[in-house]
Write a protein that holds these residues in place. Structure first.
Motif, short mmCIF file in Angstrom:
data_model
loop_
_atom_site.label_atom_id
_atom_site.label_comp_id
_atom_site.label_asym_id
_atom_site.label_seq_id
_atom_site.Cartn_x
_atom_site.Cartn_y
_atom_site.Cartn_z
N ARG A 153 42.26 68.35 46.90
CA ARG A 153 41.87 69.54 46.70
C ARG A 153 41.77 70.30 45.86
NH1 ARG A 153 45.48 73.69 45.37
NH2 ARG A 153 47.01 71.38 45.99
N ARG A 154 42.85 69.97 44.26
CA ARG A 154 42.37 70.41 43.24
C ARG A 154 41.04 69.85 42.67
NH1 ARG A 154 47.69 70.26 40.64
NH2 ARG A 154 49.50 70.38 42.92
N VAL A 155 40.73 68.54 42.66
CA VAL A 155 39.39 68.34 42.63
C VAL A 155 38.46 68.71 42.14
CG1 VAL A 155 38.32 66.29 41.02
CG2 VAL A 155 40.61 66.03 41.46
N ARG A 156 38.12 69.29 43.66
CA ARG A 156 37.49 70.25 43.81
C ARG A 156 37.28 71.32 43.93
NH1 ARG A 156 39.01 67.63 49.69
NH2 ARG A 156 39.81 69.06 50.08
N ARG A 157 38.51 71.75 43.54
CA ARG A 157 38.31 73.56 42.93
C ARG A 157 38.19 73.80 41.41
NH1 ARG A 157 42.75 75.59 40.16
NH2 ARG A 157 43.62 73.90 40.66
N VAL A 158 38.47 72.42 40.62
CA VAL A 158 37.56 72.82 39.24
C VAL A 158 36.62 71.48 39.56
CG1 VAL A 158 40.11 72.65 38.40
CG2 VAL A 158 38.83 70.43 38.55
N SER A 159 36.05 71.42 40.36
CA SER A 159 34.49 70.82 40.16
C SER A 159 33.37 71.32 40.94
CB SER A 159 34.60 69.37 40.16
OG SER A 159 34.95 68.89 41.96
N ASP A 160 33.46 72.60 41.43
CA ASP A 160 32.40 73.71 42.03
C ASP A 160 30.80 74.10 40.88
OD1 ASP A 160 34.23 73.65 44.15
OD2 ASP A 160 35.06 75.67 43.64
N GLY A 161 30.20 73.66 42.02
CA GLY A 161 29.34 74.40 41.01
C GLY A 161 28.54 72.97 39.99
N ASP A 162 27.98 72.99 39.10
CA ASP A 162 27.70 72.41 38.56
C ASP A 162 27.79 70.98 38.11
OD1 ASP A 162 25.06 73.93 37.93
OD2 ASP A 162 25.59 74.45 36.14
N LEU A 163 28.80 71.10 38.18
CA LEU A 163 30.30 69.87 37.74
C LEU A 163 30.35 68.94 39.80
CD1 LEU A 163 33.06 70.95 35.76
CD2 LEU A 163 30.83 69.76 35.22
N HIS A 164 29.80 69.50 40.18
CA HIS A 164 30.10 68.87 42.16
C HIS A 164 29.54 67.45 42.13
CE1 HIS A 164 31.10 69.23 46.08
NE2 HIS A 164 30.03 68.12 46.36
N PRO A 165 28.21 67.17 41.37
CA PRO A 165 28.41 66.22 41.75
C PRO A 165 28.72 64.40 41.14
CG PRO A 165 26.05 67.12 40.93
CD PRO A 165 27.25 67.58 41.17
N TRP A 166 30.07 64.69 39.86
CA TRP A 166 30.89 64.40 39.74
C TRP A 166 31.86 63.95 40.50
CZ3 TRP A 166 29.47 61.72 35.27
CH2 TRP A 166 29.30 61.93 33.93
N ILE A 223 31.55 68.18 31.07
CA ILE A 223 30.31 67.32 30.61
C ILE A 223 29.12 67.80 31.23
CG2 ILE A 223 28.91 65.08 30.31
CD1 ILE A 223 31.57 64.34 29.24
N PRO A 224 28.32 68.39 31.44
CA PRO A 224 27.18 68.50 32.43
C PRO A 224 25.99 66.55 33.35
CG PRO A 224 26.81 69.81 30.44
CD PRO A 224 27.41 68.88 29.89
N PRO A 225 26.52 66.34 34.14
CA PRO A 225 26.48 65.24 34.91
C PRO A 225 24.44 65.10 34.77
CG PRO A 225 25.81 66.99 36.50
CD PRO A 225 26.44 67.26 35.41
N GLY A 226 24.15 65.60 34.52
CA GLY A 226 22.30 65.67 34.70
C GLY A 226 22.01 64.09 34.12
N TYR A 317 25.87 62.85 26.21
CA TYR A 317 26.12 61.30 26.32
C TYR A 317 26.95 60.55 24.97
CZ TYR A 317 21.53 60.49 28.72
OH TYR A 317 20.34 59.82 29.19
N VAL A 318 27.28 61.28 24.20
CA VAL A 318 28.37 61.00 23.47
C VAL A 318 29.35 61.54 23.85
CG1 VAL A 318 28.93 62.61 21.18
CG2 VAL A 318 26.87 61.66 21.44
N SER A 319 29.75 62.53 24.36
CA SER A 319 30.83 63.13 24.95
C SER A 319 31.40 61.98 26.37
CB SER A 319 30.68 64.43 25.78
OG SER A 319 31.86 65.14 26.23
N TYR A 320 30.54 61.12 26.87
CA TYR A 320 30.98 61.16 27.99
C TYR A 320 31.65 58.85 27.35
CZ TYR A 320 31.24 58.19 32.03
OH TYR A 320 31.40 57.58 33.54
#
Length: 368
Positions: A153-166, A223-226, A317-320
């Protein structure tokens, strides 16, 4: 805690000392970990919040287990890895570590011949998979399930939107982990399967639980998953980082594994290649250094390998890659500080045969 067994970190130098191998005199070996190290400025708050979470959710069966839990210092592994990331992210990572080790101990304890416990473990795994598929926690679920549901639940809350693929990839990796631990529990800690290095490593890649930690930290770093999610060169670097984690875990946990008869790559190498224990340990240490060297070489080659893709998305890439490096270095630093790998006066598992029997009686019928 004995001076015959320790891990010490001094900058890039990591020294292991072993006095636990019955047919070998004490010996030392050194590996090199030239990765950046750090410690979160609010590490005391990470400690307070992660212990409070374990108490509130009753994830540990008794006060004695809670004391062992405190000695494992799961707060430190996230404090080392998330050293400049938000406090909430570091605390959530510490919660994941707690769940990993509680669940892992349930699946590791050698009570596999008891039918009710085998059934309990199977249903426990199935229930985790149901939560990963979208089910919600019920009041009849055991504490380890409640804790897992709270973490998701905690992770879903902070990964909404563009981060959801992570988040979706983390859920996939957690499914692999749960299924791998069930596979490991069926094999058992003392069977011939743990004397075969190729099979041991196939199981270990699933049960080491590193891949979902990469996803979680990528969410924390926003980090944008892209293209990262499907890039073959990034997959190779992840594989190298996971291999490194296996070598570190098995070097750090060797004395504990020998004492309790658990699987370890050192033991499989001894069996496969007729090595002494010391020779097998040194082989793993050399492989550990080689794995990190290979990782750093692929990092150097990334701009050339990716070409225009790196020019367009190089910051991601550098960030990941930094995620992978933080994980490896933080694991080394935590291994040197955690009593889980250094205490031999008590069993440092967070569950034992008695607590698992009690849980199977209390929660078995309720969860299926």
């Amino acid at each position: 805690m004995s001076e015959n067994h320790f891990i010490r970190v001094d900058g890039a130098r990591v020294l292991f000392r072993y006095g636990c191998l019955h047919d070998e005199p004490p010996f030392e070996l050194e590996i090199c970990c030239p990765l950046a190290a750090g410690l979160h400025g609010e590490h005391e708050r990470i400690l307070e919040q992660h212990r409070a979470w374990a108490r509130e959710l009753h994830i540990l069966p008794n006060s004695e287990t809670y004391e062992r839990y405190c000695d494992t210092r799961f707060d430190l592994i996230s404090a080392y890895q998330y050293y400049d990331l938000p406090l909430e992210a570091a605390v959530t990572a510490a919660h994941l570590m707690t769940w990993f080790f509680v669940f892992d101990d349930v699946m590791d304890i050698d009570v596999s011949q008891e039918k009710d416990i085998r059934s309990y473990r199977k249903r426990l795994c199935d229930r985790h998979l149901e939560l990963l598929a979208g089910a919600t926690v019920s009041e009849d679920d055991p504490p380890v399930i409640v804790a897992f549901g709270d973490f998701l639940r905690r992770v879903r809350r902070v990964s909404d939107g563009d981060l959801h693929p992570w988040y979706e990839r983390m859920a996939h990796h957690l499914r692999e982990y749960v299924m791998g631990t069930h596979w490991e529990s069926l094999i058992g800690p003392t069977t011939a399967a743990n004397c075969n290095t190729p099979l041991y490593l196939q199981v270990r890649h699933m049960t080491v639980g590193v891949a979902p930690c990469f996803d979680l930290m990528a969410i924390a770093k926003r980090i944008p998953p892209g293209p990262l999610l499907a890039d073959p060169f990034v997959r190779r670097m992840e594989r190298l980082a996971i291999n490194y984690s296996i070598w570190i875990n098995d070097l750090a946990g060797l004395c504990r594994d020998v004492r309790y008869g658990l699987g370890n790559v050192v033991s499989t190498l001894q069996h496969d290649h007729a090595l002494s224990a010391a020779e097998a340990v040194r082989t793993v240490a050399r492989q550990c250094d080689a794995e990190l060297d290979a990782f750093l070489e692929v990092e150097r080659q990334l701009p050339r390998l990716l070409g225009d893709e790196f020019a367009e998305s190089g910051a991601g890439y550098v960030s990941y890659v930094d995620v992978l490096k933080r994980w490896m270095r933080g694991l080394v630093d935590w291994s040197a500080r955690s009593a889980r790998y250094r205490r031999f006066d008590v069993d440092m598992t967070l569950q034992n045969g008695t607590s698992i029997r009690q849980a199977s009686r209390r929660h078995g019928p309720a969860i299926g």
